[in-house]
Design an enzyme around this catalytic site. Structure first.
Site, PDB file in Angstrom:
ATOM      1  N   LYS A   1      -9.512   0.687  -1.661  1.00  0.00           N
ATOM      2  CA  LYS A   1      -9.623   0.202  -0.281  1.00  0.00           C
ATOM      3  C   LYS A   1     -11.016   0.464   0.286  1.00  0.00           C
ATOM      4  CE  LYS A   1      -7.030   0.818   4.088  1.00  0.00           C
ATOM      5  NZ  LYS A   1      -5.933   1.645   4.663  1.00  0.00           N
TER       6      LYS A   1
ATOM      7  N   CYS B   1      -4.419  -3.478   3.743  1.00  0.00           N
ATOM      8  CA  CYS B   1      -4.090  -3.076   5.109  1.00  0.00           C
ATOM      9  C   CYS B   1      -5.257  -3.239   6.095  1.00  0.00           C
ATOM     10  CB  CYS B   1      -3.563  -1.641   5.093  1.00  0.00           C
ATOM     11  SG  CYS B   1      -2.539  -1.225   6.535  1.00  0.00           S
TER      12      CYS B   1
ATOM     13  N   GLU C   1       0.862  -1.173   0.000  1.00  0.00           N
ATOM     14  CA  GLU C   1       0.000   0.000   0.000  1.00  0.00           C
ATOM     15  C   GLU C   1       0.910   1.239   0.000  1.00  0.00           C
ATOM     16  OE1 GLU C   1      -3.446   1.702   3.052  1.00  0.00           O
ATOM     17  OE2 GLU C   1      -1.794   0.496   3.825  1.00  0.00           O
TER      18      GLU C   1
END
Length: 266
Positions: free
Chosen positions: A106, A142, A40
């Site tokens: 995300k 993440c 990321e």
């Protein structure tokens, strides 16, 4: 399938980070990798204004990554920032190469541990999968790792491997949480999970003066039964590992949690 996880320590310059991506992709391809996963925020680390750095998926940074993937003959997954249209950006994975050209934004934003990602980042809207050489890959980023439903959804939709770029925040107990969560999501979904984190910048002699999540390293490959089969430490490195998608099918026959779960419980 041979997959490489590049644990780089991204700086604030997209151009300099792109040079590292090119170097690491070539090295991974030489090692026989078919897929190369970058962290990321590989475009530029957190802790700097993201709006001025964001580019569309047809912009110069993404175009260069496509060229790198094409030259090496691999699928590249790299974290970047794209404009969202509401003054914020999107935390985007560019997924390109080997006949694939897509992206994942995300879904779960890191509004935790005193950090508020949603102030500057807009959430994505849908899970994303892609097929490479007959293997279906799912994608997460993440903080997504704290949400089991995304991983079981990816498995329901056909994923045998989930690629998880991250820039994990440091702090007491955070490394232990990282490993626990990655292994738990592999067990929840009976998928391989390849987690590629940003290296700890302190290992390169830089300690960013920011509370933003700039990485702790400890990238890992976890089997569908939760075993860590390969890992890195805190510093930069390239992890190359073979994953057998058929192991996901064997795990699902042995521990059929996807079949046995009670969907009526939500």
């Amino acid at each position: 399938m041979r997959i490489a996880a590049s644990q780089l320590a991204a700086g604030v310059s997209p151009e300099e980070n792109l040079a590292v991506i090119a170097e690491q992709t070539a090295k991974a391809a030489e090692a026989g990798a078919e897929v190369v996963v970058f962290p990321e925020a590989a475009m530029a680390r957190f802790g700097v204004p993201l709006g001025p750095l964001a580019e569309p998926l047809d912009g110069p940074w993404a175009t260069r990554v496509r060229a790198i993937a094409g030259a090496a003959g691999v699928l590249v997954v790299a974290g970047m920032f794209t404009p969202s249209g509401d003054g914020r950006v999107r935390n985007t994975l560019l997924i390109t190469g080997r006949g694939v050209d897509t992206s994942y934004d995300k879904l779960h934003l890191f509004d935790a541990f005193g950090f508020t990602e949603s102030r500057t980042v807009a959430p994505g809207e849908r899970p994303v999968l892609a097929a490479v050489d007959g293997v279906t890959l799912g994608f997460a980023t993440c903080y997504d790792v704290r949400f089991p439903a995304l991983f079981t959804r990816l498995a329901d939709d056909g994923a045998r491997v989930v690629l998880l770029p991250a820039s994990w925040g440091a702090g007491p107990g955070k490394r232990e949480q990282w490993e626990l969560l990655v292994r738990a999501r592999a067990l929840d979904s009976t998928c391989w999970v390849v987690a590629a984190g940003q290296a700890d910048p302190a290992t390169t002699g830089e300690r960013p003066s920011t509370s933003a999540p700039t990485g702790i390293g400890h990238s890992m490959v976890v089997s569908p039964l939760g075993e860590v089969t390969a890992r890195l430490g805190a510093g930069p490195g390239l992890l190359v590992a073979d994953v057998d998608p058929a192991e996901a099918d064997r795990a699902r026959a042995t521990v059929p949690v996807l079949t046995n779960r009670r969907r009526d419980l939500g």
